[in-house]
Design an enzyme around this catalytic site. Structure first.
Site, mmCIF file in Angstrom:
data_model
loop_
_atom_site.group_PDB
_atom_site.id
_atom_site.type_symbol
_atom_site.label_atom_id
_atom_site.label_comp_id
_atom_site.label_asym_id
_atom_site.label_seq_id
_atom_site.Cartn_x
_atom_site.Cartn_y
_atom_site.Cartn_z
ATOM 1 N N ASP A 183 -8.053 6.257 4.661
ATOM 2 C CA ASP A 183 -8.120 5.092 5.554
ATOM 3 C C ASP A 183 -9.325 5.057 6.484
ATOM 4 O O ASP A 183 -9.346 4.243 7.410
ATOM 5 C CB ASP A 183 -6.850 5.027 6.415
ATOM 6 C CG ASP A 183 -5.617 4.708 5.616
ATOM 7 O OD1 ASP A 183 -5.744 4.273 4.462
ATOM 8 O OD2 ASP A 183 -4.505 4.887 6.157
ATOM 9 N N SER A 203 0.812 -1.228 0.000
ATOM 10 C CA SER A 203 0.000 0.000 0.000
ATOM 11 C C SER A 203 0.840 1.271 0.000
ATOM 12 O O SER A 203 0.309 2.337 -0.288
ATOM 13 C CB SER A 203 -0.945 0.003 1.203
ATOM 14 O OG SER A 203 -0.219 0.101 2.406
ATOM 15 N N HIS A 259 1.170 4.224 6.763
ATOM 16 C CA HIS A 259 0.552 5.095 5.766
ATOM 17 C C HIS A 259 0.978 6.546 5.974
ATOM 18 O O HIS A 259 1.499 6.907 7.020
ATOM 19 C CB HIS A 259 -0.971 4.990 5.804
ATOM 20 C CG HIS A 259 -1.489 3.763 5.115
ATOM 21 N ND1 HIS A 259 -2.806 3.400 5.168
ATOM 22 C CD2 HIS A 259 -0.874 2.818 4.360
ATOM 23 C CE1 HIS A 259 -2.979 2.273 4.477
ATOM 24 N NE2 HIS A 259 -1.816 1.898 3.988
#
Length: 189
Positions: free
Chosen positions: A133, A55, A95
């Site tokens: 997210d 990701s 992230h």
């Protein structure tokens, strides 16, 4: 296959085997102390993490080893790469911060506790993902500081594949631990 090693093991005697077991235990205890010491220095529960998915490509690839810090008074900014954990989920997520908001007055926000003045709320997204997210937050609208494990400060590419291989193939992990334990017992030093 191991007949010579077993004969050598029998010749060593109980005292030598006991000393080797103590030596092995001290190595394990030293590793745990170093891990906890790094956690105290970096102010994070996990100073080193492995990227488990794609990701964050092209910034980080699966198997990269990340080094984290979490200074208590440092603010997070848009573009920072963070590692966070959601309550009830065991796997940390790596992230990028997409938005930050400071609470300007005490307020109740859906999915969060009562917010105090100056508290920072964070929204993240993976570089290789199309959407933010919020779906990963399990009912939360924003991340709070308590969800953040740390900020990425450095990385080693692909070194974490060893960890991924041991988690994907548990037999490999047990075989490696067994071989290391056997070597510690039969080593003559």
């Amino acid at each position: 296959m191991f007949t010579e090693e077993l004969k050598a093991f029998r010749r060593l005697g109980f005292r030598h085997v006991f000393l080797q077991v103590l030596n092995f235990a001290s190595v394990i205890a030293s590793g745990l102390m170093i891990w906890k010491g790094l956690g105290l220095i970096t102010n994070t529960e996990s100073p080193i993490v492995v990227v488990l998915s794609g990701s964050m490509e092209p910034a980080f690839y699966r198997g990269d080893l990340l080094f984290l810090t979490n200074p208590p008074h440092e603010r997070y900014h848009t573009g920072d790469i963070t590692v966070y954990k959601i309550p009830g989920a065991d796997i940390p997520i790596v992230h990028r911060v997409m938005e930050t908001h400071d609470v300007s007055s005490p307020v109740k926000i859906s999915g969060l506790d009562l917010k105090v003045l100056g508290e920072q709320l964070i929204l993240t997204k993976g570089d290789n993902n199309h959407i933010d997210d919020i779906e990963l937050y399990q009912g939360l609208d924003w991340l709070e500081r308590k969800h953040i494990v740390g900020k990425v400060r450095g990385f080693l590419p692909y070194v974490g594949y060893i960890t991924i291989a041991m988690n994907d193939f548990p037999q490999l992990k047990y075989a490696l631990l067994g071989v290391l334990g056997l070597l510690a017992l039969i080593q003559r030093e």
